[in-house]
Design an enzyme around this catalytic site. Structure first.
Site, PDB file in Angstrom:
ATOM      1  N   LYS A  80      55.235  18.814 -11.468  1.00 22.37           N
ATOM      2  CA  LYS A  80      54.772  20.024 -10.784  1.00 22.37           C
ATOM      3  C   LYS A  80      55.870  20.661  -9.936  1.00 22.37           C
ATOM      4  CE  LYS A  80      51.303  18.406  -8.461  1.00 22.37           C
ATOM      5  NZ  LYS A  80      51.566  16.977  -8.738  1.00 22.37           N
ATOM      6  N   ARG A 156      42.317  18.858  -4.891  1.00 22.75           N
ATOM      7  CA  ARG A 156      42.304  17.569  -5.572  1.00 22.75           C
ATOM      8  C   ARG A 156      40.906  16.970  -5.660  1.00 22.75           C
ATOM      9  NH1 ARG A 156      47.819  14.494  -3.457  1.00 22.75           N
ATOM     10  NH2 ARG A 156      49.267  16.179  -4.000  1.00 22.75           N
ATOM     11  N   ARG A 191      62.083   7.977  -8.405  1.00 19.08           N
ATOM     12  CA  ARG A 191      62.294   9.226  -7.671  1.00 19.08           C
ATOM     13  C   ARG A 191      62.919   8.963  -6.299  1.00 19.08           C
ATOM     14  NH1 ARG A 191      57.140  13.021  -7.674  1.00 19.08           N
ATOM     15  NH2 ARG A 191      56.294  11.276  -6.478  1.00 19.08           N
ATOM     16  N   ARG A 220      60.358   7.939  -0.916  1.00 24.76           N
ATOM     17  CA  ARG A 220      59.146   8.248  -0.176  1.00 24.76           C
ATOM     18  C   ARG A 220      58.287   7.004  -0.033  1.00 24.76           C
ATOM     19  NH1 ARG A 220      56.527  13.549  -2.840  1.00 24.76           N
ATOM     20  NH2 ARG A 220      54.928  11.986  -3.194  1.00 24.76           N
ATOM     21  N   ARG A 231      47.369   6.061  -6.473  1.00 23.21           N
ATOM     22  CA  ARG A 231      47.282   7.522  -6.493  1.00 23.21           C
ATOM     23  C   ARG A 231      46.808   8.030  -7.845  1.00 23.21           C
ATOM     24  NH1 ARG A 231      53.173   8.886  -4.915  1.00 23.21           N
ATOM     25  NH2 ARG A 231      52.540  11.079  -5.160  1.00 23.21           N
TER      26      ARG A 231
END
Length: 286
Positions: A80, A156, A191, A220, A231
Site C-alpha cells: 500500500k 479496517r 522491512r 518497527r 495482524r
C-alpha cells in the site's frame, strides 16, 4: 373617467418590446419596481438564440470536477505504501495513513498514543474512539477537501466504515491489494525504516544504498513475524465486512507483481474515473 394612472395596468407590448425608446412617453407613465426590472431582464435572456447565450452559463457548465476520494486496503506489507506514493505523485491527492497518524501519537507520548500502542503490540485494532476522530479531523482539513484524498489502510472494520459514512466521507473507489500470506510475512520481517529520511527499505527486495544507511536502519516494533501473523489474522477477520460496505465501487488487484505492474492497473482505474467526471459536465452544453 377618473382614477390613478398607477392603478392602470400597462399594455403588455410596453413591457416586452425591446425597441421602446428611453424617451417614450409610455415609459414616463409607469414606475417599475426592481423585481419587475429583473423579471423583464430574465424574460429577455431566455428568449435569446442559443448562439448568443451569455458566457456565464458556459463557465458554470465547465466547472472543475470534484477531487477524487480514494481508499486503498490490503494486509500489512501488501504494498500500500509504495502504491500510495505513486498515486499521490501523479494525481496530487493528500495521502492519509491511519497507521502513520497513530505512530505519530505514539512518538509524541500522548495518552492516546500510549493506549494505541498497547493494542498494536497485541496485533489488535486500535479502538474506534481513538482512531476515528484522528482520521476524521485529517480528512476535514482544507488541503484534503481541495485536492482530494487517498485514505491508506482505513477503515479496517465495519464500525470504522460506518463512522466515516456518518461524517459524510464516502470514497469514489475502493482499491484492494491481494497478496499470498507467506509472501506478506517475508515482506514484513525484512522491512526496515530509515529514521533520518523516513524511507522504507527491505533487506531482500529493496536494500539500502550504502553501508552508512544500513547501519542506522530500524525495525518497527510490530514488524516481527509473531506480530505480523497476529495482524494478518485480525485483518482477515475484518476485511470481509469492510469490503461488503464498498462492494459496488471495489476493484481487486493482484499485489504480488512489480510495483509498476500494480500501479498500471490502479492508474487505469483512476484515469477512467477522472475521464468520466471531466466529460459529464459537458452534457449541460448540449
Amino acid at each position: 373617467m377618473t382614477g390613478c394612472v398607477h392603478c392602470i395596468s400597462p399594455p403588455p407590448v410596453t413591457l416586452y418590446t425591446p425597441r421602446t425608446s428611453p424617451s417614450s412617453a409610455s415609459r414616463s407613465s409607469f414606475s417599475f419596481s426592481g423585481d419587475a426590472v429583473h423579471s423583464l431582464y430574465r424574460v429577455r435572456r431566455v428568449t435569446r438564440s442559443p448562439s448568443i447565450i451569455s458566457p456565464k452559463f458556459q463557465i458554470v457548465a465547465a466547472e472543475k470536477a470534484k477531487p477524487l476520494k480514494i481508499m486503498i486496503s490490503g494486509a500489512p506489507a501488501s504494498g500500500k505504501g509504495t502504491q500510495c506514493e505513486l498515486i499521490t505523485q501523479k494525481y496530487g491527492l493528500v495521502h492519509i495513513s491511519a497507521g502513520d497518524l497513530l505512530r505519530a501519537e505514539i512518538a509524541s507520548g500522548s495518552e492516546n498514543g500510549r493506549r494505541a500502542k498497547e493494542f498494536m503490540e497485541k496485533g489488535q485494532l486500535v479502538p474506534d474512539e481513538i482512531v476515528v476522530m484522528m482520521v476524521k479531523d485529517r480528512l476535514s482539513q482544507k488541503d484534503s477537501e481541495q485536492n482530494g484524498w487517498l485514505l491508506d489502510g482505513y477503515p479496517r472494520s465495519s464500525s470504522q466504515g460506518k463512522a466515516l459514512n456518518g461524517f459524510g466521507f464516502q470514497p469514489d473507489l475502493f482499491i484492494v491489494l491481494e497478496v499470498p500470506e507467506n509472501i506478506l510475512i517475508e515482506r514484513v520481517v525484512g522491512r526496515r525504516l530509515d529514521p533520518v529520511t523516513g524511507k522504507i527499505y527491505h533487506m531482500k527486495y529493496s536494500p539500502p544504498e550504502t553501508e552508512e544507511i544500513a547501519a542506522r536502519l530500524t525495525q518497527r516494533f510490530d514488524d516481527t513475524e509473531e506480530k505480523a501473523k497476529l495482524r494478518l489474522k485480525t485483518h482477515n477477520q475484518n476485511v470481509t465486512d469492510v469490503l461488503s460496505m464498498y462492494d459496488d465501487i471495489t476493484i481487486k488487484i493482484e499485489g504480488n507483481r512489480s510495483k509498476d505492474e500494480v500501479f498500471a492497473q490502479i492508474d487505469t482505474a483512476l484515469s477512467e474515473l477522472l475521464q468520466q467526471r471531466n466529460t459529464a459536465p459537458s452534457s449541460l452544453l448540449s
